[in-house]
Enzyme design. Sequence first.
Site, PDB file in Angstrom:
ATOM      1  N   LYS A  39       0.891  -1.165   0.000  1.00 33.73           N
ATOM      2  CA  LYS A  39       0.000   0.000   0.000  1.00 33.73           C
ATOM      3  C   LYS A  39       0.925   1.209   0.000  1.00 33.73           C
ATOM      4  CE  LYS A  39      -3.888   2.191   0.169  1.00 33.73           C
ATOM      5  NZ  LYS A  39      -4.757   2.320  -1.005  1.00 33.73           N
ATOM      6  N   ASP A  85      -5.707  -2.772  -1.978  1.00 36.29           N
ATOM      7  CA  ASP A  85      -7.133  -2.555  -2.278  1.00 36.29           C
ATOM      8  C   ASP A  85      -7.466  -3.032  -3.698  1.00 36.29           C
ATOM      9  OD1 ASP A  85      -5.495  -0.479  -3.129  1.00 36.29           O
ATOM     10  OD2 ASP A  85      -6.813   1.143  -2.458  1.00 36.29           O
ATOM     11  N   ASP A 124      -2.219 -12.231   5.380  1.00 33.51           N
ATOM     12  CA  ASP A 124      -3.234 -12.863   6.228  1.00 33.51           C
ATOM     13  C   ASP A 124      -4.626 -12.629   5.641  1.00 33.51           C
ATOM     14  OD1 ASP A 124      -4.479 -14.087   8.381  1.00 33.51           O
ATOM     15  OD2 ASP A 124      -4.318 -12.333   9.695  1.00 33.51           O
ATOM     16  N   ASP A 132      -7.315 -15.412   3.474  1.00 27.75           N
ATOM     17  CA  ASP A 132      -8.704 -15.765   3.817  1.00 27.75           C
ATOM     18  C   ASP A 132      -9.604 -15.538   2.603  1.00 27.75           C
ATOM     19  OD1 ASP A 132      -8.186 -16.449   6.553  1.00 27.75           O
ATOM     20  OD2 ASP A 132     -10.184 -15.700   7.073  1.00 27.75           O
TER      21      ASP A 132
END
Length: 348
Positions: A185, A218, A242, A246
């Site tokens: 980011k 993003d 992480d 998921d």
Amino acid sequence: MPRYSIALIPGDGIGIDVVDAAMAVLNDAAIRFGFSLETTRFEWSCDYYLQTGQMMPADGIETLRSFDGIFLGAVGWPAKVPDSVSLHGLLLPIRKAFKQYANIRPHRLLPGVRGPLRSEKFDILCIRENTEGEYAGAGGRVHQGTADEVAVETAIFTRAGVERIIRFAFEQARSRRCHLTSVTKSNAQKFSMVFWDEVTREVARDFPDVTVQLIHIDAMAAKMVLAPESLDVVVASNLFGDILTDLGAALQGGLGFAASANICPDRSAPSMFEPVHGSAPDIAGKGIANPIAAIWSGAMMLDHLGEKDAAAAVLSAVAASTANGIGCTPGTHTTAQIAAAVVAALET
Ligand code: IPM
Ligand code: MN
């Protein structure tokens, strides 16, 4: 006959169910491929904490160090012990102490498993930095409980830590489709993430055969949903990896299919293999947890131990089972039925 010493840490909740099921498969593979897994079981868990005041003994790390591999189920039971205590008392210290800096998580659909996407042709290998970054554990709280309270938690990015994970990811890309996506980011976080991008560009010079894409977290979240087939190897910091894994687990049909390996690449310490899912207290002990994520993680362990044929056979047996509809839909098969189907497939 090769013998491998394996430390078994079933941990909490369904961790116990899936480790036992996976070990049945792995032991069967061992017999068929001519090696043995000598397991030592450590009942380190939230219950152990309630009895002893710690998640593992003070010499737990030293006890584990001599093993060839660690196979872990799940850690955590928030109603008994806060997650911040249980995870920082067992799982996270092992990853850090044994320099398991590469957390490898494959995301692809097994045959017969339906994901939520129209695109079913993706095959992503996520490489998550596993020892520092946002989960370094550096920080503190002052003026606790007062209106002036301050909480600080600093992400730590070291040159050694960033360079080694980027290099590892490039090597993985080289052994696959030669494309690496590095997630940061760096438009908003101008120190750590700009540094990560710089190191990525530096290391890229040593891998001219690998194409690299730098992307922000993003945009990456959207890309994983809209164009997952465009991704090959993905590398990200601890927090971003992480979260993305998921998401990757959801794309591959759910956490019941998501495997992971915490790798110490220089092999100076054991690596640890565990499903991505947690302890799922709501279904713990009911015998209905899907063991496929744990079995796949076990296959990654066999691969790391050098038993490549056995690892491939276990994965093929899993795929043969899901292709027959076994373990594809929650609630259709028990943990034991799924493990038995994989063992049967292994034997044919
Ligand atoms: C995982 C888990 C752990 C992590 C938690 C339980 C600390 O979510 O392995 O992804 O974030 O590393
Ligand atoms: Mn996670």
